[in-house]
Design a protein around this motif. Sequence first.
Motif, PDB file in Angstrom:
ATOM      1  N   MET A   1       0.911  -1.202  -0.002  1.00  0.00           N
ATOM      2  CA  MET A   1      -0.214   0.012   0.204  1.00  0.00           C
ATOM      3  C   MET A   1       0.872   1.272   0.007  1.00  0.00           C
ATOM      4  SD  MET A   1      -3.034   1.557   0.005  1.00  0.00           S
ATOM      5  CE  MET A   1      -4.098   0.169   0.048  1.00  0.00           C
TER       6      MET A   1
ATOM      7  N   LEU B   1      -6.162  -4.463  10.912  1.00  0.00           N
ATOM      8  CA  LEU B   1      -6.446  -5.019   9.743  1.00  0.00           C
ATOM      9  C   LEU B   1      -6.102  -3.974   8.515  1.00  0.00           C
ATOM     10  CD1 LEU B   1      -9.594  -6.958  10.746  1.00  0.00           C
ATOM     11  CD2 LEU B   1      -7.355  -7.723   9.723  1.00  0.00           C
TER      12      LEU B   1
ATOM     13  N   PRO C   1      -4.332  -1.680   5.882  1.00  0.00           N
ATOM     14  CA  PRO C   1      -3.201  -1.948   5.329  1.00  0.00           C
ATOM     15  C   PRO C   1      -2.072  -0.602   5.370  1.00  0.00           C
ATOM     16  CG  PRO C   1      -4.812  -1.085   3.508  1.00  0.00           C
ATOM     17  CD  PRO C   1      -5.315  -1.199   4.891  1.00  0.00           C
TER      18      PRO C   1
ATOM     19  N   GLN D   1       1.544 -10.876  17.673  1.00  0.00           N
ATOM     20  CA  GLN D   1       1.165 -11.877  16.340  1.00  0.00           C
ATOM     21  C   GLN D   1       1.504 -13.285  16.380  1.00  0.00           C
ATOM     22  OE1 GLN D   1       2.685  -8.897  13.469  1.00  0.00           O
ATOM     23  NE2 GLN D   1       0.884  -7.957  13.066  1.00  0.00           N
TER      24      GLN D   1
ATOM     25  N   LYS E   1      -0.775 -24.210  13.434  1.00  0.00           N
ATOM     26  CA  LYS E   1      -0.590 -23.187  14.456  1.00  0.00           C
ATOM     27  C   LYS E   1      -0.725 -23.909  15.807  1.00  0.00           C
ATOM     28  CE  LYS E   1       0.085 -19.613  16.417  1.00  0.00           C
ATOM     29  NZ  LYS E   1       1.352 -18.623  16.344  1.00  0.00           N
TER      30      LYS E   1
ATOM     31  N   TYR F   1      -0.684 -23.010  20.160  1.00  0.00           N
ATOM     32  CA  TYR F   1      -0.620 -22.084  21.294  1.00  0.00           C
ATOM     33  C   TYR F   1       0.293 -22.518  22.425  1.00  0.00           C
ATOM     34  CZ  TYR F   1      -4.042 -19.627  18.626  1.00  0.00           C
ATOM     35  OH  TYR F   1      -4.800 -18.653  17.649  1.00  0.00           O
TER      36      TYR F   1
ATOM     37  N   LYS G   1      -7.783 -15.669  11.448  1.00  0.00           N
ATOM     38  CA  LYS G   1      -6.817 -14.622  12.055  1.00  0.00           C
ATOM     39  C   LYS G   1      -5.393 -14.839  11.304  1.00  0.00           C
ATOM     40  CE  LYS G   1      -8.571 -13.113  16.399  1.00  0.00           C
ATOM     41  NZ  LYS G   1      -8.199 -12.919  17.864  1.00  0.00           N
TER      42      LYS G   1
ATOM     43  N   ALA H   1      -6.109 -13.427   7.888  1.00  0.00           N
ATOM     44  CA  ALA H   1      -6.153 -11.956   7.973  1.00  0.00           C
ATOM     45  C   ALA H   1      -4.816 -11.185   8.264  1.00  0.00           C
ATOM     46  CB  ALA H   1      -7.413 -11.618   9.030  1.00  0.00           C
ATOM     47  N   THR H   2      -3.854 -11.826   8.390  1.00  0.00           N
ATOM     48  CA  THR H   2      -2.510 -11.653   8.818  1.00  0.00           C
ATOM     49  C   THR H   2      -2.424 -10.919  10.217  1.00  0.00           C
ATOM     50  OG1 THR H   2      -2.627  -9.299   8.219  1.00  0.00           O
ATOM     51  CG2 THR H   2      -2.134 -10.609   6.506  1.00  0.00           C
ATOM     52  N   LEU H   3      -3.480 -11.275  11.309  1.00  0.00           N
ATOM     53  CA  LEU H   3      -3.348 -10.910  12.413  1.00  0.00           C
ATOM     54  C   LEU H   3      -2.443 -11.741  13.344  1.00  0.00           C
ATOM     55  CD1 LEU H   3      -7.081  -9.982  13.217  1.00  0.00           C
ATOM     56  CD2 LEU H   3      -5.160  -8.395  12.971  1.00  0.00           C
ATOM     57  N   LEU H   4      -2.408 -13.121  12.910  1.00  0.00           N
ATOM     58  CA  LEU H   4      -1.617 -14.213  13.706  1.00  0.00           C
ATOM     59  C   LEU H   4      -0.776 -14.909  12.701  1.00  0.00           C
ATOM     60  CD1 LEU H   4      -1.584 -15.893  16.486  1.00  0.00           C
ATOM     61  CD2 LEU H   4      -3.513 -17.157  15.302  1.00  0.00           C
ATOM     62  N   ARG H   5       0.655 -15.063  13.287  1.00  0.00           N
ATOM     63  CA  ARG H   5       1.497 -15.763  12.223  1.00  0.00           C
ATOM     64  C   ARG H   5       1.374 -17.126  12.619  1.00  0.00           C
ATOM     65  NH1 ARG H   5       6.146 -12.063  11.497  1.00  0.00           N
ATOM     66  NH2 ARG H   5       5.537 -10.033  12.232  1.00  0.00           N
TER      67      ARG H   5
ATOM     68  N   ARG I   1       2.295  -8.530   4.361  1.00  0.00           N
ATOM     69  CA  ARG I   1       0.984  -8.233   5.025  1.00  0.00           C
ATOM     70  C   ARG I   1       0.157  -7.091   4.495  1.00  0.00           C
ATOM     71  NH1 ARG I   1       2.729 -11.055   9.341  1.00  0.00           N
ATOM     72  NH2 ARG I   1       1.276 -10.366  10.756  1.00  0.00           N
ATOM     73  N   ARG I   2       0.862  -6.021   4.312  1.00  0.00           N
ATOM     74  CA  ARG I   2      -0.142  -4.857   4.019  1.00  0.00           C
ATOM     75  C   ARG I   2      -0.700  -4.869   2.605  1.00  0.00           C
ATOM     76  NH1 ARG I   2       4.072  -0.223   4.814  1.00  0.00           N
ATOM     77  NH2 ARG I   2       5.239  -1.271   6.306  1.00  0.00           N
TER      78      ARG I   2
ATOM     79  N   ARG J   1      -3.517  -7.146   3.422  1.00  0.00           N
ATOM     80  CA  ARG J   1      -4.747  -6.477   3.769  1.00  0.00           C
ATOM     81  C   ARG J   1      -5.624  -5.469   2.841  1.00  0.00           C
ATOM     82  NH1 ARG J   1      -1.121  -4.757   8.762  1.00  0.00           N
ATOM     83  NH2 ARG J   1      -0.700  -6.758   9.788  1.00  0.00           N
ATOM     84  N   ALA J   2      -4.768  -4.979   1.780  1.00  0.00           N
ATOM     85  CA  ALA J   2      -5.528  -4.164   1.266  1.00  0.00           C
ATOM     86  C   ALA J   2      -6.351  -4.965   0.241  1.00  0.00           C
ATOM     87  CB  ALA J   2      -4.592  -3.539   0.106  1.00  0.00           C
TER      88      ALA J   2
ATOM     89  N   ILE K   1      -8.269  -7.740   1.199  1.00  0.00           N
ATOM     90  CA  ILE K   1      -9.267  -8.623   1.928  1.00  0.00           C
ATOM     91  C   ILE K   1     -10.096  -7.754   2.858  1.00  0.00           C
ATOM     92  CG2 ILE K   1      -7.638 -10.738   2.431  1.00  0.00           C
ATOM     93  CD1 ILE K   1      -7.082  -9.700   5.127  1.00  0.00           C
TER      94      ILE K   1
ATOM     95  N   VAL L   1     -12.348  -8.001   6.202  1.00  0.00           N
ATOM     96  CA  VAL L   1     -12.799  -9.137   7.370  1.00  0.00           C
ATOM     97  C   VAL L   1     -13.878  -8.464   8.246  1.00  0.00           C
ATOM     98  CG1 VAL L   1     -11.524 -10.043   9.316  1.00  0.00           C
ATOM     99  CG2 VAL L   1     -10.253  -9.372   7.104  1.00  0.00           C
TER     100      VAL L   1
ATOM    101  N   THR M   1     -14.681  -9.676  12.103  1.00  0.00           N
ATOM    102  CA  THR M   1     -14.168 -10.559  13.216  1.00  0.00           C
ATOM    103  C   THR M   1     -15.289 -10.270  14.299  1.00  0.00           C
ATOM    104  OG1 THR M   1     -12.657  -9.003  13.887  1.00  0.00           O
ATOM    105  CG2 THR M   1     -11.765 -10.924  12.756  1.00  0.00           C
TER     106      THR M   1
END
Lengths: 271, 262
Positions: free
Chosen positions: A1, A102, A104, A263, B15, B17, B54, B57-61, B77-78, B81-82, B84, B86, B88
């Motif tokens: 972005m 979320l 960008p 994250q 994943k 935890y 998540k 949506a790139t909130l969680l690796r 990531r960015r 995000r552009a 998608i 979302v 939640t």
Amino acid sequence: MDVRVWPTMLWETFRRDVRISLTYRLAFVLRFLSTLFQVAVFYFISKLVTGPQPGLDHYEGGYFAYALIGLAFMRLFNISLSGYAGMLTESQQMGTLEAQALLPVPLPLLIFGANLWPYLYAFGETLLYLLLGLALGAPLAGANVPAALVVAVLASMAISGLGLMGAALILVFKRGNAVSWAVEAAAALLAGVYFPPQLLPQPVQKLSLLLPHTYALAGLRGALLNGDPFTKLLPSLLALLAFTLLLMPLGVIALAWALKQAQSKGNLAQY
Amino acid sequence: MTTPEPSIRVQGLAKSYPGNPPVHALHPIHFQIHAGEMAVLLGPNGAGKTTLFKILATLLRPDGGEAWITGLPLAKRRAVRARIGVITDPDRSFFWRLDGRDNLRFFAAGYGIRGRTFQQRLDELVAALGMGEFISRRVGSLSNGQRGRLALARALFHRPDVLLLDEPTRSLDPAAAGDFMHLLDTYLQEHPQASVLLSTHRLGAIAAFAQRVLILHQGRLLADGTPEALIAQAGLPQPETRTAALARLYAHFTGTETDYGR
């Protein structure tokens, strides 16, 4: 972005916070009254402090002017110290942090943006303190305003480094901005906010040299009360520059690391 | 001629935890969603659905594996995000002291949408989602259904290629949930390059729209296909309705019942 989106995002973050603030109108009135009362309290306390005092004789205006500068600028410095962590905590509790993450744009940009309105607001309060002080006889007429602005900006940047570390701790430990609490308390005691550090026992005085607030307040008092030129303020300016160069990168690294941790663990929004 | 990239490609995503013992939220899973598809992710609580959303949506690796959104790896990531949109947590993800318009204006700015383009898209979405009566009201005063529509408007505002919707109908009544699904269906028809991955426990609302069903249980993807094909593969009798088919599949693969009727 595109990075060209960033200024718009900063503006919209600022606009959002102004609009949210405007929905709490009573808070404006209460803050104004609190400033008024605080200035009045220290004005009357200053009547008790008469005669030459160690540390006060460096500056014009006596105890009232000394305390006025401490009070006026600590609100501004506390935004640097607590604002970043405060934004994270508030967004976690409101549930808006993930929605913002979320977007960008980098989350640190939004964290920084969320401090713009608090900075402007605190700057307004600082001016209010100074105007009230002027009305009550503080010798501000000969102030070197450009020098004071440079000191305030440098100090805000140096303290922001500590604030970013506090924000990183919030992301990792979730509760308790330990950095802000510790630094705020230490500054109140050591840095010459309410009384000159020279009154402290010798070994404790040395601790005050570890805080950027000490140099900031000395520089601000020199610029505003004595009208000192830049050359005379150089020791304060250089110390603040050194703090900025040390603390800012550390703060940025700590925040980036904490974001990555959050994250990985999936607990960015948890509090 | 090259094959178009899938909207979502998941290859071995896993994943865990930390804990004692660690929680394996996702065992390595693989699937693809293509443009134009509406895929429904089913599974009981704790199946790993939110973890998967998540990650996408790139909130969680993730711990392992990789996923691509329209060909872009999640590491970008960015850029991801552009592309998608979302949902939640529609109830708590807005600034409650601001009205719907100001909320959308803030989030749209993150995609560089402002000025005339913002107003044009806002007008379109207000009309399409029936938000005229409440867009100027503070979010804190809106009903759950109204906030759900606002959340959909936010997810659609930048016209994303991939919609990731984690239980978007959770707080909607059956009629509102049905309307919500119709709106999604309309979006897919108007944007043929787009796709939807949606999770829900409300089979009644989504049955008519679910082209693909993915069933996740204890972090494992147990089924992936059209409801009809999965019924046949599992050797189950074909039920009379699609809702019944989904409920039967859900029960067969997870060993639990779900919110069948609504």
